[in-house]
Scaffold this active site. Structure first.
Site, PDB file in Angstrom:
ATOM      1  N   ARG A  22      84.159  85.145 -89.582  1.00  0.00           N
ATOM      2  CA  ARG A  22      84.842  84.066 -88.864  1.00  0.00           C
ATOM      3  C   ARG A  22      85.624  84.519 -87.631  1.00  0.00           C
ATOM      4  O   ARG A  22      86.072  83.705 -86.843  1.00  0.00           O
ATOM      5  CB  ARG A  22      85.769  83.302 -89.831  1.00  0.00           C
ATOM      6  N   GLU A 161      88.436  82.393-109.306  1.00  0.00           N
ATOM      7  CA  GLU A 161      88.209  82.229-107.874  1.00  0.00           C
ATOM      8  C   GLU A 161      88.052  80.750-107.530  1.00  0.00           C
ATOM      9  O   GLU A 161      87.536  79.967-108.339  1.00  0.00           O
ATOM     10  CB  GLU A 161      86.959  83.006-107.444  1.00  0.00           C
ATOM     11  N   ALA A 391     110.813 101.107 -45.626  1.00  0.00           N
ATOM     12  CA  ALA A 391     109.738 100.164 -45.969  1.00  0.00           C
ATOM     13  C   ALA A 391     108.406 100.669 -45.441  1.00  0.00           C
ATOM     14  O   ALA A 391     108.323 101.197 -44.336  1.00  0.00           O
ATOM     15  CB  ALA A 391     110.046  98.796 -45.376  1.00  0.00           C
TER      16      ALA A 391
HETATM   17  C1  UD1 Z   1      90.093  87.852-102.692  1.00  0.00           C
HETATM   18  C2  UD1 Z   1      90.356  87.652-104.180  1.00  0.00           C
HETATM   19  C3  UD1 Z   1      91.131  86.350-104.393  1.00  0.00           C
HETATM   20  C4  UD1 Z   1      92.430  86.402-103.596  1.00  0.00           C
HETATM   21  C5  UD1 Z   1      92.131  86.691-102.131  1.00  0.00           C
HETATM   22  C6  UD1 Z   1      93.435  86.930-101.405  1.00  0.00           C
HETATM   23  C7  UD1 Z   1      88.426  88.618-105.294  1.00  0.00           C
HETATM   24  C8  UD1 Z   1      87.149  88.350-105.994  1.00  0.00           C
HETATM   25  N1  UD1 Z   1      89.099  87.572-104.882  1.00  0.00           N
HETATM   26  O1  UD1 Z   1      89.255  86.800-102.289  1.00  0.00           O
HETATM   27  O2  UD1 Z   1      91.417  86.176-105.773  1.00  0.00           O
HETATM   28  O3  UD1 Z   1      93.121  85.178-103.734  1.00  0.00           O
HETATM   29  O4  UD1 Z   1      91.330  87.862-101.991  1.00  0.00           O
HETATM   30  O5  UD1 Z   1      93.207  87.023-100.031  1.00  0.00           O
HETATM   31  O6  UD1 Z   1      88.808  89.757-105.134  1.00  0.00           O
HETATM   32  N2  UD1 Z   1      85.815  93.535 -99.213  1.00  0.00           N
HETATM   33  C9  UD1 Z   1      85.109  94.703 -99.268  1.00  0.00           C
HETATM   34  N3  UD1 Z   1      83.858  94.701 -99.810  1.00  0.00           N
HETATM   35  C10 UD1 Z   1      83.295  93.583-100.314  1.00  0.00           C
HETATM   36  C11 UD1 Z   1      84.039  92.370-100.250  1.00  0.00           C
HETATM   37  C12 UD1 Z   1      85.287  92.384 -99.711  1.00  0.00           C
HETATM   38  O7  UD1 Z   1      85.596  95.749 -98.817  1.00  0.00           O
HETATM   39  O8  UD1 Z   1      82.165  93.658-100.790  1.00  0.00           O
HETATM   40  C13 UD1 Z   1      87.155  93.548 -98.621  1.00  0.00           C
HETATM   41  C14 UD1 Z   1      87.284  92.642 -97.426  1.00  0.00           C
HETATM   42  O9  UD1 Z   1      86.983  93.323 -96.222  1.00  0.00           O
HETATM   43  C15 UD1 Z   1      88.737  92.236 -97.492  1.00  0.00           C
HETATM   44  C16 UD1 Z   1      89.059  92.270 -98.982  1.00  0.00           C
HETATM   45  O10 UD1 Z   1      88.068  93.069 -99.580  1.00  0.00           O
HETATM   46  O11 UD1 Z   1      89.564  93.164 -96.836  1.00  0.00           O
HETATM   47  C17 UD1 Z   1      89.085  90.881 -99.607  1.00  0.00           C
HETATM   48  O12 UD1 Z   1      87.794  90.328 -99.488  1.00  0.00           O
HETATM   49  P1  UD1 Z   1      87.559  88.791 -99.238  1.00  0.00           P
HETATM   50  O13 UD1 Z   1      86.104  88.552 -99.106  1.00  0.00           O
HETATM   51  O14 UD1 Z   1      88.434  88.321 -98.141  1.00  0.00           O
HETATM   52  O15 UD1 Z   1      88.043  88.198-100.621  1.00  0.00           O
HETATM   53  P2  UD1 Z   1      88.481  86.704-100.878  1.00  0.00           P
HETATM   54  O16 UD1 Z   1      87.272  85.902-101.099  1.00  0.00           O
HETATM   55  O17 UD1 Z   1      89.401  86.280 -99.841  1.00  0.00           O
END
Ligand code: UD1
Ligand code: MG
Length: 467
Positions: A22, A161, A391
């Site tokens: 995004r 979630e 100047a």
């Molecule tokens: C996650 C939490 C959710 C919480 C939210 C808070 C899980 C399943 N859910 O959801 O409960 O309320 O954060 O913001 O954990 N990332 C990786 N590898 C991956 C996926 C994600 O490194 O395969 C990293 C992302 O770059 C990010 C972080 O993990 O920094 C969180 O990932 P994101 O996809 O934002 O999780 P949410 O769906 O927001």
């Protein structure tokens, strides 16, 4: 018998593999800047304050760029590559080889920049080496987040979630921040049990909560009230909103110290701003790197000031640009700079120096009371006390290959529109006539004029238009 409990070592894991779709940017999300610093760098700096044994950053999208875009000196920093990205639980599985059994694992996200070290310390204390501790917060609008499910007793049962939640569960306002602290010994077997049978087909780290409950390990929620500390960045709008919130907080801190801001909503600090007593800052000023403002310093509107020390009583008038970079800029006590002045790296101005409009100074020292008030360039130079620099005069410091030095003794008067061709020395107390091109050193106390003599041609006729 007294048992001395030593705290377990801390191992931090920062998840930063996500794409940041995004943001709609080529730049990996965690390298976008908040208050002048990459998001991931904020998280690393906060981690460093906790004195961890190790820090593991899980990278994926733009891994090489992320690694070269940040700096970390304390503790050991390790990168693990998560490819493909199959969820937060999968990200943590990649970090396991770097998590010794005797430690507490603190899980952070690279896109949540403003969590405070004190808050994380509280979470680690709640974990206490034996429990699973979750950082939580109640939000008016919890949509999108994992919800904290509790039993009637208040005990935490699990995290669901948003996409997997029922209508009733979606009404729960307490959410998981994405930050947890857990003993490595407990975490590892739970990570091995994760599956991806859920709405997103991902391995959810949050599923470890239900394993903890079924294993009889106590789960504690550590609630906080400050939403800024758990705010994540997903879009340019959220980045800008968090930037404003951060700046307003900083502005309030400065005002609490006595700094007078014309408008706290129109200040940007992208580094560290240290202010003495009775500092006044007008609107739309930007401060970068470390900037020190001494007692009674006044900064006019629309100044951009980087890496500089401005001593007591100095005035920086509107639209001035000060760019210290690595060499820094020093402005002496009572100096008056601007409006529309430009001070570049290595500028050192002593007390009561005046630098006026459209004057550029670079890698130069000006002694007490020296003045260059209009339209001038002083580069690679040493200017003595009380010099008046006219100047339109410039130091011609560059021959196309090398930079050369100009030395101007104390009490020299440089007329207007002079060209001082470096290397050259103007002797103390000397005067250089306006319009001179100076190519050789001058003696102290003398007048030097180096320009064509004025001639009068009495019988000269202006050309006439032919009829
Ligand atoms: C996650 C939490 C959710 C919480 C939210 C808070 C899980 C399943 N859910 O959801 O409960 O309320 O954060 O913001 O954990 N990332 C990786 N590898 C991956 C996926 C994600 O490194 O395969 C990293 C992302 O770059 C990010 C972080 O993990 O920094 C969180 O990932 P994101 O996809 O934002 O999780 P949410 O769906 O927001
Ligand atoms: Mg997220």
């Amino acid at each position: 018998m007294n048992v001395i409990q030593t705290a377990k070592p801390l191992d931090v894991v920062i998840m930063a593999a996500g794409k940041g779709t995004r943001m709609k940017s080529r730049l990996p999300k965690v390298l976008h800047r908040l208050a002048g610093k990459p998001l991931l760098q904020h998280v690393l700096d906060t981690s460093a304050a906790l004195k961890p044994r190790g820090v593991v950053v899980v990278t994926g999208h733009g891994a090489a760029e992320v690694q070269s875009g940040i700096a970390f000196s304390q503790a050991q920093l390790r990168y693990v590559l998560q490819e493909p990205q199959l969820g937060t639980g999968h990200a943590m599985q990649q970090a396991i080889p770097h998590l010794p059994d005797d430690g507490i694992v603190l899980v952070l996200s690279g896109d949540v920049p403003l969590t405070e070290a004190q808050t994380l310390q509280g979470l680690i204390t709640a974990c206490d080496g034996t429990r699973l501790a979750l950082l939580t917060i109640k939000l008016d609008d919890p949509s999108g987040y994992g919800r904290i499910m509790r039993a009637a007793s208040g005990d935490v049962l699990g995290i669901v979630e948003h996409k997997d939640a029922t209508e009733a569960q979606r009404k729960i306002q307490e959410i998981y921040s994405g930050i947890m602290a857990v003993p490595a010994m407990l975490l590892k077997p739970w990570l091995a049990r994760l599956d991806n049978r859920n709405a997103q087909g991902e391995y959810y780290l949050t599923d470890v909560v239900k394993f903890a409950v079924s294993d009889g390990v106590s789960v504690v929620a550590h609630p906080i009230e400050d939403a800024l500390q758990v705010a994540g960045i997903n879009s340019p709008l959220q980045l800008a909103e968090l930037e404003r919130a951060f700046q307003q907080r900083l502005a309030r801190q400065l005002m609490a110290q006595g700094v007078r801001l014309a408008d706290p909503a129109r200040l940007d600090v992208r580094g560290e701003l240290v202010c003495g007593q009775d500092v006044e800052i007008d609107v739309n000023c930007v401060f970068e790197g470390r900037v020190e403002l001494g007692e009674g310093v006044k900064i006019g509107a629309n100044c951009v000031i980087s890496s500089a020390r401005i001593a007591a009583g100095a005035q920086i008038q509107p639209f001035t640009r000060i760019e210290g970079d690595a060499l820094g800029v020093e402005v002496g006590p009572g100096a008056r700079i601007g409006p529309f002045a430009r001070l570049r790296p290595g500028t050192r101005l002593a007390e009561e120096v005046h630098i006026g409009n459209f004057v550029e100074v670079k890698n130069a020292t000006l002694a007490a009371g020296a003045k260059a008030n209009h339209l001038a360039y002083i580069g690679d130079a040493k200017v003595g006390a009380r010099v008046n620099y006219g100047a339109g005069s410039i130091t011609a410091n560059y021959d196309g290959v090398n930079k050369h030095h100009t030395e101007i003794g104390a009490d020299v008067h440089i007329g207007s529109n002079c060209l001082l061709v470096a290397p050259v020395t103007i002797g103390a107390g000397g005067t250089v006539g306006g319009g001179s091109v100076i190519t050789r050193d001058t003696e102290p106390g003398v007048l030097t004029v180096a320009r064509a003599k004025q001639v009068t041609i009495a019988n000269w006729k202006r050309p006439q238009k032919k009829k």
